[in-house]
Design an enzyme around this catalytic site. Structure first.
Site, mmCIF file in Angstrom:
data_model
loop_
_atom_site.group_PDB
_atom_site.id
_atom_site.type_symbol
_atom_site.label_atom_id
_atom_site.label_comp_id
_atom_site.label_asym_id
_atom_site.label_seq_id
_atom_site.Cartn_x
_atom_site.Cartn_y
_atom_site.Cartn_z
ATOM 1 N N GLU A 99 2.137 -57.848 18.588
ATOM 2 C CA GLU A 99 0.813 -58.034 19.241
ATOM 3 C C GLU A 99 -0.111 -58.877 18.329
ATOM 4 O O GLU A 99 -1.306 -58.583 18.293
ATOM 5 C CB GLU A 99 0.564 -56.563 19.501
ATOM 6 C CG GLU A 99 -0.028 -55.649 18.297
ATOM 7 C CD GLU A 99 1.027 -55.183 17.390
ATOM 8 O OE1 GLU A 99 2.206 -55.334 17.727
ATOM 9 O OE2 GLU A 99 0.903 -54.143 16.866
ATOM 10 N N HIS A 120 3.337 -53.934 26.855
ATOM 11 C CA HIS A 120 3.411 -53.129 25.591
ATOM 12 C C HIS A 120 2.289 -53.887 24.638
ATOM 13 O O HIS A 120 1.443 -53.586 23.979
ATOM 14 C CB HIS A 120 4.686 -52.862 25.041
ATOM 15 C CG HIS A 120 4.593 -52.257 23.578
ATOM 16 N ND1 HIS A 120 4.639 -50.953 23.511
ATOM 17 C CD2 HIS A 120 4.596 -52.777 22.274
ATOM 18 C CE1 HIS A 120 4.666 -50.382 22.055
ATOM 19 N NE2 HIS A 120 4.521 -51.670 21.593
ATOM 20 N N GLU A 121 2.783 -55.271 24.418
ATOM 21 C CA GLU A 121 1.888 -56.023 23.415
ATOM 22 C C GLU A 121 0.734 -56.283 23.741
ATOM 23 O O GLU A 121 -0.344 -56.263 23.176
ATOM 24 C CB GLU A 121 2.771 -57.302 23.291
ATOM 25 C CG GLU A 121 4.053 -57.140 22.727
ATOM 26 C CD GLU A 121 4.437 -56.098 21.426
ATOM 27 O OE1 GLU A 121 3.613 -55.789 20.795
ATOM 28 O OE2 GLU A 121 5.516 -55.605 21.512
ATOM 29 N N HIS A 175 -1.592 -53.466 23.081
ATOM 30 C CA HIS A 175 -2.034 -53.330 21.802
ATOM 31 C C HIS A 175 -3.466 -53.972 21.642
ATOM 32 O O HIS A 175 -4.306 -53.785 20.389
ATOM 33 C CB HIS A 175 -1.149 -54.070 20.897
ATOM 34 C CG HIS A 175 0.085 -52.994 20.340
ATOM 35 N ND1 HIS A 175 -0.325 -52.067 19.498
ATOM 36 C CD2 HIS A 175 1.313 -53.294 20.358
ATOM 37 C CE1 HIS A 175 0.928 -51.586 19.261
ATOM 38 N NE2 HIS A 175 2.159 -52.162 19.665
ATOM 39 N N GLU A 232 1.355 -46.980 17.946
ATOM 40 C CA GLU A 232 2.437 -47.017 18.824
ATOM 41 C C GLU A 232 2.723 -46.158 20.196
ATOM 42 O O GLU A 232 2.620 -46.476 20.958
ATOM 43 C CB GLU A 232 3.792 -47.191 18.145
ATOM 44 C CG GLU A 232 3.703 -48.396 16.966
ATOM 45 C CD GLU A 232 3.556 -49.925 17.737
ATOM 46 O OE1 GLU A 232 3.878 -50.050 18.993
ATOM 47 O OE2 GLU A 232 3.591 -50.864 17.082
ATOM 48 N N ASP A 280 8.378 -50.643 6.976
ATOM 49 C CA ASP A 280 9.221 -51.003 8.286
ATOM 50 C C ASP A 280 10.443 -49.910 8.509
ATOM 51 O O ASP A 280 11.014 -49.905 9.365
ATOM 52 C CB ASP A 280 10.107 -52.467 7.752
ATOM 53 C CG ASP A 280 9.089 -53.472 7.901
ATOM 54 O OD1 ASP A 280 7.702 -53.354 8.241
ATOM 55 O OD2 ASP A 280 9.328 -54.537 7.206
ATOM 56 N N TYR A 334 6.731 -44.046 18.651
ATOM 57 C CA TYR A 334 6.585 -44.711 19.792
ATOM 58 C C TYR A 334 6.715 -43.379 20.898
ATOM 59 O O TYR A 334 5.596 -43.244 21.642
ATOM 60 C CB TYR A 334 7.450 -45.438 20.176
ATOM 61 C CG TYR A 334 7.495 -46.883 19.260
ATOM 62 C CD1 TYR A 334 7.766 -46.761 17.931
ATOM 63 C CD2 TYR A 334 7.107 -48.102 19.891
ATOM 64 C CE1 TYR A 334 7.628 -47.996 17.276
ATOM 65 C CE2 TYR A 334 6.710 -49.185 19.249
ATOM 66 C CZ TYR A 334 7.174 -49.350 18.090
ATOM 67 O OH TYR A 334 7.266 -50.336 17.325
HETATM 68 N N1 BES Z 1 4.124 -53.997 16.550
HETATM 69 C C1 BES Z 1 5.373 -53.610 16.871
HETATM 70 C C2 BES Z 1 6.407 -54.483 16.117
HETATM 71 C C3 BES Z 1 6.361 -53.779 14.648
HETATM 72 C C4 BES Z 1 6.456 -52.491 14.108
HETATM 73 C C5 BES Z 1 6.676 -54.877 13.745
HETATM 74 C C6 BES Z 1 6.569 -52.107 12.891
HETATM 75 C C7 BES Z 1 6.776 -54.635 12.360
HETATM 76 C C8 BES Z 1 6.666 -53.158 12.005
HETATM 77 C C9 BES Z 1 5.482 -54.301 18.456
HETATM 78 O O1 BES Z 1 4.263 -53.826 19.124
HETATM 79 C C10 BES Z 1 6.650 -53.399 19.111
HETATM 80 O O2 BES Z 1 6.265 -52.084 19.275
HETATM 81 N N2 BES Z 1 7.647 -54.039 19.453
HETATM 82 C C11 BES Z 1 8.781 -53.285 20.286
HETATM 83 C C12 BES Z 1 8.795 -53.330 21.532
HETATM 84 C C13 BES Z 1 7.952 -52.348 22.405
HETATM 85 C C14 BES Z 1 8.197 -52.729 23.807
HETATM 86 C C15 BES Z 1 8.447 -51.095 21.844
HETATM 87 C C16 BES Z 1 10.124 -53.917 19.718
HETATM 88 O O3 BES Z 1 9.777 -54.955 18.831
HETATM 89 O O4 BES Z 1 11.260 -53.536 20.055
HETATM 90 ZN ZN ZN Z 2 3.912 -51.862 19.414
#
Ligand code: BES
Ligand code: ZN
Length: 562
Positions: free
Chosen positions: A245, A269-270, A273, A292, A347, A355
């Site tokens: 995002e 989703h993005e 954010h 999240e 991470d 989520y």
């Molecule tokens: N911000 C996250 C991606 C992220 C999380 C990057 C933790 C680094 C550390 C992003 O908004 C996200 O949640 N992406 C999900 C998709 C979403 C539809 C659940 C993904 O990448 O799968």
């Molecule tokens: Zn996210």
């Protein structure tokens, strides 16, 4: 205090950055300077986060010292300040293996003609390409100047202002982002559009055609979009996430270009954010669920408004089932919303718990107080904490004050699992799929012509020990052009050791770098000796094309061949 940063924002808080970078594709480094501005201070020292940076000099300082490298945190850069200083300038270059950068050769792009570079700063990778206070509790405005080779375009997650990029709202470091490649732009509406490699850009514009409708849907519920433009950038397939995002410019995997808009929940989703996360930000990575969980809740509300309740119910039901499945495999201490991350890379705390359990909590509060009241609460929450970073305790205090409710909040946040009285998503469409699935399992043929991606996913996930050869013969899953369906199919094929799908499996693992797809498949492969050998062989070939973040996850999973 943020356990994932060496910095001391309680002593000095950096307020503004000026980035000036040259992009060297030949040596795979960024080279330049960052100027950090803060209130004039009598503090003797400014501590910044770095990881694998080469520090050339620090201007307007009395000296500097790079501390020992911690495997998770990187190295503190301790800068001795002059009395009353209000800025320093660090001249530096990135390392060739910077964890937050991926340098792609032309062959790893869709167009195959030009190299590509992009950053991924969340959670704590900004420090591998900018020395800064790398904690989400600190917000900065910034300016960026990026010199890229002829013919390539640089974009930053910010506003374009002539030669520069400019972010006038204070943002946390994990949202600072840059990409350089052969990019073309297509407008989607007055204030939104998509950047992608030329061969993909028209398909991307078709897929994301509903972006403006989604923006209006959130604005109606939670107030104006405050970031000016909302653009998307489609990255090469090695991007380790579905989406990121970055403000004004969401980064997205090309694996959501299904051709039928079936995977655009990711855009919802993005986009969401822009309120939950970018406007109101988790102060530490233990509070990640504030980003999240709220975002998944908003994402589903957008889907409901733009695509109707049936679609929302399917997504919510899929989410609940995947949460239960993943949670069963997690240590009990990771089944809580407020995550214990001390000594760990944030991470790795990124599971479905923040989520989906987070979204379920909000849905449960909504059920208890009614949607109307809950929406008023959320809107005032975003306004009240706009452009701030907050902890779980801040949220709880505000919630208890503004919206009394009977939900056992402490259990939700600090106890493992999902409380029994949680909201319980249900989908009528899925009940029909369940009936069809049992007919199919009894050997009957079924009518699937109008099934959506979500219905196919549910169908595959509820089958019990299905005949994979029959599935593939009737429905051709090995040839699916939908990445989510193909991923689900490949996972089942590994589980059942269904050899005919293995060529498709190797192609998939060799071309897609999305961690959410890779980790479950490799994990499944590792469960048998033959699978382990296969995983090691495939990984040896595929690893160089994966992002450093995906490499780190998979290195820890797949012990080197002995
Ligand atoms: N911000 C996250 C991606 C992220 C999380 C990057 C933790 C680094 C550390 C992003 O908004 C996200 O949640 N992406 C999900 C998709 C979403 C539809 C659940 C993904 O990448 O799968
Ligand atoms: Zn996210």
């Amino acid at each position: 205090m943020d356990v994932h940063s060496w910095s001391r924002p309680d002593l000095i808080r950096v307020r503004h950055l000026e980035l000036d970078l040259d992009v060297h594709f030949d040596r795979k480094i960024l080279d330049g300077s960052v100027t950090l501005r803060f209130e004039p201070t009598a503090e003797p020292e400014l501590v910044l986060d770095t990881r694998d940076l080469e520090i050339h000099s620090v201007e307007n300082a009395a000296g500097f010292e790079l501390g020992a490298r911690d495997a998770v945190l990187g190295s503190p850069l301790r800068i001795a300040l002059r009395a009353g200083a209000s800025w320093v300038r660090v001249r530096y270059a990135t390392g060739p293996a910077a964890s937050g950068l991926q340098w792609l050769d032309a062959a790893q792009t869709a167009g195959k003609r030009h190299p590509f570079l992009y950053t991924q700063s969340q959670a704590i990778h900004a420090r591998s390409w900018i020395p800064l206070q790398d904690t989400p509790s600190v917000r900065v405005t910034f300016q960026g100047r990026v010199r890229a080779p002829q013919g390539l375009q640089a974009v930053m997650a910010a506003e374009r202002a002539g030669e520069h990029f400019r972010m006038q709202h204070p943002v946390p470091s994990y949202l600072i982002a840059l990409a350089v490649g052969e990019l073309e732009f297509r407008s989607l509406s007055e204030r939104s559009g998509v950047f992608a490699e030329p061969v993909l850009v028209d398909a991307a514009a078709r897929e994301f055609a509903d972006t403006e409708a989604m923006m209006r849907a959130v604005e109606e519920m939670y107030g104006p979009y405050r970031w000016g433009r909302y653009d998307l950038l489609v990255l090469p397939p090695s991007f380790p996430y579905g989406g990121m995002e970055n403000p004004c410019l969401t980064f997205a995997t090309p694996t959501i270009l299904a051709g039928d808009k079936s995977l655009v929940a990711l855009v919802a989703h993005e986009l969401a954010h822009s309120w939950s996360g970018n406007l109101v930000t988790n102060a530490t990575w233990s509070d990640f669920w504030l980003n999240e969980g709220f975002t998944v809740y908003l994402e589903r509300r957008i889907l409901e408004k733009v695509y109707g309740p049936a679609r929302e119910q399917m997504e919510a039901t899929l989410g609940r089932r995947e949460l239960d499945r993943e949670m069963a495999s997690l240590p009990v201490s990771d089944r809580v919303l407020h995550l214990p991350l001390e000594g760990r890379d944030p991470d790795e705390g990124c599971t479905l718990v923040p989520y989906e359990k987070g979204a379920l909590l909000l849905r449960t509060i909504e059920r208890e107080v009614g949607r109307e009241k809950f929406d008023i609460f959320l809107r005032s929450y975003f306004d009240h904490f706009a452009f701030q970073s907050i902890t779980t305790a801040d949220f709880l205090e505000y919630l208890r004050r503004e919206l009394p409710n009977p939900v056992p909040l402490a259990d939700w946040i600090f106890q493992p699992g999902v409380p029994g009285a949680a909201a319980d998503p249900h989908s009528d469409a899925f009940s029909r799929i369940e009936a069809e699935a049992s007919r199919w399992q009894r050997g009957q043929s079924i009518e699937t012509a109008r099934w959506s991606t979500q219905e196919w996913l549910h169908f595959l996930r509820i089958l019990e020990q299905p005949d994979l050869a029959r599935l593939d013969r009737e429905f051709h899953f090995s040839q699916s052009g939908n990445s989510e369906i193909l991923h689900q199919w490949l996972l089942m094929s590994v589980r059942a050791q269904y050899e005919p799908a293995f060529p498709a499996l190797e192609r998939f693992l060799g071309s897609v770098g999305r961690r959410k797809f890779l980790k479950p498949i490799y994990t499944e492969l590792l469960k048998t000796p033959e699978g382990r050998a296969r995983a090691q062989r495939i990984y040896r070939h595929a690893r160089p094309a994966y992002h450093p973040i995906a490499q780190a996850t998979l290195d820890a999973l797949i012990a080197p061949a002995s």
